[in-house]
Design an enzyme around this catalytic site. Structure first.
Site, short mmCIF file in Angstrom:
data_model
loop_
_atom_site.label_atom_id
_atom_site.label_comp_id
_atom_site.label_asym_id
_atom_site.label_seq_id
_atom_site.Cartn_x
_atom_site.Cartn_y
_atom_site.Cartn_z
N LYS A 1 -6.00 4.72 8.39
CA LYS A 1 -4.89 5.50 7.81
C LYS A 1 -5.20 6.99 7.79
O LYS A 1 -4.32 7.82 8.04
CB LYS A 1 -4.58 4.99 6.41
N SER B 1 0.78 -1.23 0.00
CA SER B 1 0.00 0.00 0.00
C SER B 1 0.81 1.29 0.00
O SER B 1 0.24 2.37 -0.15
CB SER B 1 -0.96 0.02 1.19
#
Length: 362
Positions: free
Chosen positions: A300, A255
């Site tokens: 996140k 990611s």
């Protein structure tokens, strides 16, 4: 014993039993929480995250932070009390199988994450250089050889595959297509540059070594579907015109690809891509610069905002999830490609943030 005393004693014992059950009873869940963020333009652990040798780089201010999610381990089993606490907090409690499918062990999870992280670094480099118009040599290689297969000791990991049965290969899928044209038991002819020669040529700055060898391998029947196979996995290898090293330990998964790419674009071009702004983000990236979705988007965005991020580069497919519980003061910038991200960053740097595509408003 008075009835009131009996009632109180019974209630107390039930409460103690419930508390013990909450601590002792394991539940099939795992927990996700905001993890550390790292500025790809700066140092981490005493060394630069992105290191370029053999090419001029430029100083940059601002932040291009990659973000992470902290998760409970594959072998850890939450108890009921922990699950309830997680549900009541900002953290995400998800089925254990969501993070660790098919009973994946801690070692298997670590190995998979490490492999995905390494691949994401390679794709990040390719995407960044392609965005800048810097040529990258791509070649098809033997990625792995199956133990006790016909190819063992004939082909080796790192061999560059130039031709199969005299036909040029341009991508890994070409190798499988050529092999499966045969029937099990037939010979397949590979024209390869041996791994050691390819590595020596690359080290000497020669991306296209000319010395090849011809290797013949007998096919066998694949147990799952009966097609012809030789026992190799073809992959892609890249030869870069200068050295790029990404130094970031204790991180896994794919990611961070987008943020690594953008960090490289910033370092390899004059000026500041962010205009000094604090930008964070996430997203996988492939060799063509396409940005893909990731897991744990809500965690996140929370972690990024807590560190001071004003803008968050968000894969388009994650926009819906990111909008749910978005932290105040954080702008979710929608991106589909590295070019989208660069264009938006240039607008942010120029004071035109109002014109960038955002989640919920393209």
């Amino acid at each position: 014993m008075p009835r009131r005393t009996v009632t109180m004693l019974t209630s107390t014992l039930l409460l103690v039993a419930l508390l013990c059950a909450g601590v002792l009873i394991p539940v099939p869940y795992a927990e996700m929480s905001p993890g550390p963020t790292v500025n790809t333009l700066a140092e981490h652990g005493g060394e630069e995250v992105l290191q370029v040798t053999g090419r001029k780089t430029y100083p940059s201010d601002g932040h291009l932070n990659m973000t992470t999610v902290r998760v409970t381990g594959a072998d850890y089993r939450m108890n009921l009390a922990e699950a309830v606490y997680g549900w009541l907090s900002r953290n995400a409690v998800v089925p254990h199988s969501t993070l660790y499918p098919k009973g994946q062990t801690a070692q298997e999870a670590d190995e998979e994450n490490a492999e995905e992280f390494n691949q994401s670094q390679e794709s990040a480099k390719v995407a960044a250089l392609e965005q800048l118009g810097i040529p990258v040599t791509t070649r098809v290689v033997v990625a792995s050889v199956v133990k006790d297969s016909p190819a063992q000791k004939k082909l080796h990991a790192g061999d560059v595959i130039k031709y199969v049965d005299g036909k040029a290969v341009r991508k890994p899928a070409d190798v499988a297509a050529r092999v499966t044209e045969h029937k099990p038991g037939e010979w397949v002819e590979f024209t390869v540059v041996p791994a050691k020669q390819a590595a020596a040529a690359e080290k000497a700055g020669e991306p296209e070594p000319g010395t090849t060898e011809t290797v013949t391998v007998t096919t066998r029947k694949a147990p799952e579907d009966g097609r012809a196979v030789v026992g190799i996995q073809a992959g892609t290898d890249h030869v870069f015109p200068f050295d790029i090293d990404i130094k970031l330990a204790d991180v896994g998964g794919p990611s961070a690809g987008l943020m690594f790419s953008l960090g490289l674009v910033d370092k390899l071009t004059p000026g500041s891509l962010t205009g000094g702004k604090f930008v964070a983000g996430t997203g996988t990236i492939d060799d063509e610069g396409k940005v893909g979705p990731i897991g744990g988007i809500a965690m996140k965005t929370i972690g990024a905002r807590e560190k001071g991020a004003e803008y968050f580069l968000t894969p388009a497919e994650n926009c819906e999830g990111a909008l749910n519980g978005k932290p105040d003061g954080l702008t979710l910038v929608e991106v589909r490609t590295i070019k989208d991200a660069v264009d938006s960053l240039e607008k942010i740097a120029d004071g035109r943030a109002g014109s960038v595509p955002t989640c919920g408003r393209s």
